[in-house]
Scaffold this active site. Structure first.
Site, PDB file in Angstrom:
ATOM      1  N   ASP A 202       0.876  -1.170   0.139  1.00 46.10           N
ATOM      2  CA  ASP A 202       0.001   0.025  -0.063  1.00 46.10           C
ATOM      3  C   ASP A 202       0.882   1.273  -0.095  1.00 46.10           C
ATOM      4  O   ASP A 202       1.766   1.291   0.874  1.00 46.10           O
ATOM      5  CB  ASP A 202      -0.831  -0.102   1.189  1.00 46.10           C
ATOM      6  N   GLU A 260      14.175 -14.906  -1.177  1.00 45.73           N
ATOM      7  CA  GLU A 260      14.418 -16.381  -0.350  1.00 45.73           C
ATOM      8  C   GLU A 260      13.213 -17.231  -0.396  1.00 45.73           C
ATOM      9  O   GLU A 260      13.413 -18.497   0.152  1.00 45.73           O
ATOM     10  CB  GLU A 260      14.726 -15.813   1.048  1.00 45.73           C
TER      11      GLU A 260
END
Length: 539
Positions: A202, A260
């Site tokens: 956001d 990751e």
């Protein structure tokens, strides 16, 4: 479920606004169990992923975009176990889950801010944007809040102002402090470890502010483009309160964390006015920033070929190495069948043509709950409003509640099947008539059209990977090809309220089955009824 790491390229997302999707407790507010209950409906659309707006602990001053605990579910929506069950069921259905991360600010009830405001020497004293007043006691500079008034609020304990780009109860983080960055990245890791597939970030261009707190200059009057002119926010050129150069390095830290967890994705929300194409290009280029960015630039009121072409070409010029996520509606703007309609228009015609255009665009696309039913904007009385933005600017601006009313599921049930209690916002009768159960049995319904449109996008690889090239036509028409070296698809749209005949490029002689009824190709060109679409694969 698509297994490729870049599943998001050309994907179709579906936005769920939790408090308005499905209530299972009878309190009139949607919840996580309700989303789980209705996942089969979402899966039936053929979409790839579900973006869920905030469900974290919050005082709900801004309907959950004021987070007080990033690692827990607000009891209004359920529990962490409910979220885990939702995630598991979504994955069973082949749906990925993207959650909203509101990192630019939090609630003033968050433990971090409560500590920060106690004095100027505590461990979190510099976690927010604090500044001394001017000698006369006024705010440090001229920055404005998007929700009205100055972007500064006085705190009588610290005897300083703190910055808030939105409500006064939403203090902005100080991203110049590395500890803040680390703490927020840890909240992202928490949800990655639970198995989420990505994040919608956001207001991601609001993370950093100008550390010198320089005043914003006035915007040229010709470019004042705020969502509605009753808000003075649009009268500044926002050079210093957002979109700062330091932001890119933090976005790279987010991308490095997501690397990751293979297959996860970061979708940045970028609202930057006329600078949005450049900002989106910067934030999604290089392969080490955001995967893609969500833009507001198709949220205007014009429905013309020129509008779509100009908007897309601006982004194409700036995002050759990046990726855009397009949408026509979301929880912050008037629903597009109402925005685009002229007096006398059939909203179903607007909806059919709009989704045909959207699925043909290069990029990723996002659908907003209820648009697959062609829900119009709800007209609400002032006493029904819950949006602080609308309450502040009423009646010049009615706020965002009109696009946030509950989903209608069963026309004959109490509250249209959304809840057994009184909904947090009223459900218009016009929405009840467009309920999911009504449209599910009608092969010509807008719901059926949406399912066909998403299937068409997935069945045509060109729509996920092909380049886009526009064809010159009058402003009330839109034409482009999506192509690779091996194949091409012509996409032709009549956005006028009159039939149109137009010549076609050589090699496109047969309309695709997804074309609108009545759209055809003759020896001299294409014939398109009003508000219609025609597609043709190269011979």
């Amino acid at each position: 479920m698509t297994a490729t790491p870049e599943w998001w390229r050309g994907a179709v997302l579906y936005q769920v606004y939790p408090r308005s999707f499905q209530d299972t407790t009878g309190d009139g507010i949607g919840d996580l169990k309700g989303i789980t209950r209705r996942l089969d409906h979402i899966a039936s659309l053929g979409v790839d992923a579900v973006w869920i707006s905030p469900f974290f602990k919050s005082p709900m001053a801004d309907m959950g975009y004021d987070v007080s605990d990033y690692r827990d579910v607000d009891p209004m929506f359920g529990t962490l176990a409910d979220f885990d069950a939702l995630l598991a069921r979504a994955h069973e259905l082949g749906l990925k889950i993207i959650i909203d991360q509101v990192l630019s600010h939090c609630s003033d009830q968050h433990a971090w801010f409560r500590e920060s405001r106690t004095d100027r020497t505590n461990p979190k004293a510099d976690w927010y944007v604090w500044a001394d007043p001017k000698p006369d006691g006024t705010a440090p500079n001229n920055w404005l809040s998007i929700f009205g008034g100055p972007a500064w609020e006085w705190d009588g304990t610290r005897m300083q102002y703190y910055m808030h780009s939105f409500l006064t109860s939403q203090p902005d983080f100080n991203f110049h402090n590395p500890e803040v960055q680390d703490a927020l990245l840890d909240t992202i890791r928490f949800w990655l470890d639970r198995g989420v597939d990505g994040f919608r970030l956001d207001a991601c261009n609001h993370y950093f502010h100008d550390i010198a707190l320089r005043d914003n200059p006035p915007a040229p009057m010709s470019s004042a483009h705020d969502i509605q002119q009753s808000n003075p926010y649009g009268f500044q050129e926002h050079l210093y309160d957002k979109t700062q150069p330091e932001n890119v390095a933090f976005l790279k830290r987010i991308r490095a964390l997501l690397e990751e967890y293979p297959g996860t994705v970061a979708v940045g929300e970028v609202g930057d006015g006329e600078q949005s194409p450049k900002t989106v290009g910067l934030y999604t280029s290089g392969g080490d920033t955001l995967h893609l960015a969500y833009t507001f630039d198709l949220f205007g009121t014009e429905f013309s070929g020129r509008y779509f072409r100009d908007t897309v070409e601006k982004f194409e010029a700036e995002t050759a190495d990046g990726w855009v996520c397009w949408a026509l509606s979301n929880h912050d703007v008037m629903r597009h069948v109402s925005r685009f309609a002229q007096p006398g228009d059939d909203p179903d015609q607007i909806a059919r043509l709009a989704i045909a255009i959207l699925v043909a665009l290069k990029g990723t696309i996002c659908l907003y709950q209820g648009e697959e039913l062609a829900l119009p904007e709800a007209e609400l009385a002032f006493e029904d409003l819950r949006d602080p933005y609308g309450i502040r600017f009423w009646p010049a601006f009615k706020g965002r509640d009109g696009c946030r009313t509950p989903m209608p599921w069963e026309a004959g049930e109490a509250q249209a099947g959304f809840s057994t209690g009184k909904p947090w916002l009223p459900i218009p009768d016009a929405h009840r008539d467009r309920s999911v159960d009504v449209q599910s049995t009608d092969p010509a319904s807008i719901l059926a059209i949406y399912r066909k449109a998403v299937a068409f996008r997935h069945a045509e690889p060109l729509l996920a990977s092909g380049v886009i090239a526009f064809i010159d036509l009058p402003d009330d028409m839109l034409a482009f090809t999506r192509s690779t070296d091996e194949a091409a698809l012509l996409c032709l749209f009549n956005l006028s309220r009159e039939p149109r005949n137009t010549p076609l490029p050589a090699g496109f002689s047969r309309p695709h089955s997804f074309s609108s009824d009545g759209a055809t190709i003759t020896e001299v060109g294409a014939i398109l009824p009003p508000l219609s679409a025609l597609f043709s694969q190269r011979d």
